[in-house]
Design a protein around this motif. Structure first.
Motif, PDB file in Angstrom:
ATOM      1  N   ILE A  12       0.815  -1.207   0.000  1.00  0.00           N
ATOM      2  CA  ILE A  12       0.000   0.000   0.000  1.00  0.00           C
ATOM      3  C   ILE A  12       0.852   1.261   0.000  1.00  0.00           C
ATOM      4  N   ARG A  13       2.091   1.151   0.432  1.00  0.00           N
ATOM      5  CA  ARG A  13       3.074   2.229   0.321  1.00  0.00           C
ATOM      6  C   ARG A  13       4.437   1.614   0.561  1.00  0.00           C
ATOM      7  N   ILE A  31      -1.821  -7.431   4.650  1.00  0.00           N
ATOM      8  CA  ILE A  31      -1.782  -8.890   4.648  1.00  0.00           C
ATOM      9  C   ILE A  31      -3.177  -9.404   4.992  1.00  0.00           C
ATOM     10  N   GLU A  32      -3.738 -10.242   4.151  1.00  0.00           N
ATOM     11  CA  GLU A  32      -5.053 -10.819   4.402  1.00  0.00           C
ATOM     12  C   GLU A  32      -5.003 -12.313   4.147  1.00  0.00           C
ATOM     13  N   SER A  33      -5.706 -13.056   4.996  1.00  0.00           N
ATOM     14  CA  SER A  33      -5.759 -14.506   4.833  1.00  0.00           C
ATOM     15  C   SER A  33      -7.137 -15.017   5.201  1.00  0.00           C
ATOM     16  N   LEU A  45      -4.220  -7.268   8.496  1.00  0.00           N
ATOM     17  CA  LEU A  45      -3.487  -6.230   9.204  1.00  0.00           C
ATOM     18  C   LEU A  45      -2.550  -5.521   8.232  1.00  0.00           C
ATOM     19  N   ILE A  46      -2.060  -4.362   8.659  1.00  0.00           N
ATOM     20  CA  ILE A  46      -1.032  -3.647   7.922  1.00  0.00           C
ATOM     21  C   ILE A  46       0.295  -3.951   8.598  1.00  0.00           C
ATOM     22  N   PRO A  95      -4.081 -10.380  14.035  1.00  0.00           N
ATOM     23  CA  PRO A  95      -4.879  -9.573  13.102  1.00  0.00           C
ATOM     24  C   PRO A  95      -5.415  -8.318  13.781  1.00  0.00           C
ATOM     25  N   SER A  96      -5.443  -7.226  13.044  1.00  0.00           N
ATOM     26  CA  SER A  96      -6.044  -5.992  13.569  1.00  0.00           C
ATOM     27  C   SER A  96      -7.493  -5.848  13.129  1.00  0.00           C
TER      28      SER A  96
END
Length: 200
Positions: free
Chosen positions: A12-13, A19-21, A36-37, A59-60
């Motif tokens: 994203i930058r 990160i996604e699962s 989460l980032i 995870p956030s």
């Protein structure tokens, strides 16, 4: 929760990745999405890489969000449903909505007891005058009214937080107990006591 299938990594930058699962519950096997980032980028997206990543990172965010209401036994159904909706809003961190709904519950509860005239301020005072609530419960109801009025009238520059919402919902529940649940329990106890006297 364990990774289920490949994950997704999006830059994203510079130096930051989303990160996604897909994650499967180890007990019920149902799926959710964890995200989460992170500045850490897993080597790959396959479970063999995602398992150690999620073992060391929490995870956030989760999707779908877990929405949790409350049951209010012995409370009129329409009031109980609104009170449960307040808790559902709180459970997904919609604190303003939770507080506004709690205010609605207080007014609906007052109307259900026959206190229907005037503003909510007047209704709350009338509940105490009729000895339907205690003086300190009246103050709690006014606190809910004041918080809810802010939400209703657009005075939202000062954010409410989880603590505000928790306190409001706790007081809302106490009001419902005092108006409906407590009297119902007392009636039930009296009925059981009378039945014991009539028993052979």
């Amino acid at each position: 929760m364990s990774p289920f299938g490949p994950g997704a990594i999006t830059q994203i930058r510079h130096g930051a990745y989303r990160i996604e699962s897909a994650m499967a519950c180890d007990q019920c096997k149902r799926l959710s999405i964890a995200g989460l980032i992170s500045s850490e980028r897993p080597t790959g997206t396959e479970p063999v890489y995602m398992i150690p990543f999620w073992s060391s990172n929490d995870p956030s965010a989760w999707a779908p969000l877990h929405v949790e209401g409350q049951e209010f036994v012995d409370v009129p159904a329409h009031v109980a449903n609104a009170a449960s909706e307040a808790y559902k809003s709180h459970s997904i961190e919609n604190y303003m909505s939770a507080i506004l709904m709690a205010r609605t519950v207080v007014e609906a509860a007052a109307k259900e007891t026959g206190v229907i005239s005037g503003s909510l301020f007047n209704k709350i005072d009338e509940l105490e005058k009729k000895s339907l609530i205690r003086p300190d419960t009246k103050e709690a109801a006014h606190a809910i009214r004041q918080f809810g009025n802010d939400m209703a009238h657009g005075d939202i520059a000062i954010a409410v937080d989880a603590e505000d919402s928790t306190e409001v919902l706790t007081f809302m529940s106490e009001i419902l107990y005092e108006l409906f649940q407590g009297p119902a329990r007392i009636s039930g106890l009296k009925a059981r006591a009378a039945a014991r006297k009539q028993a052979p």
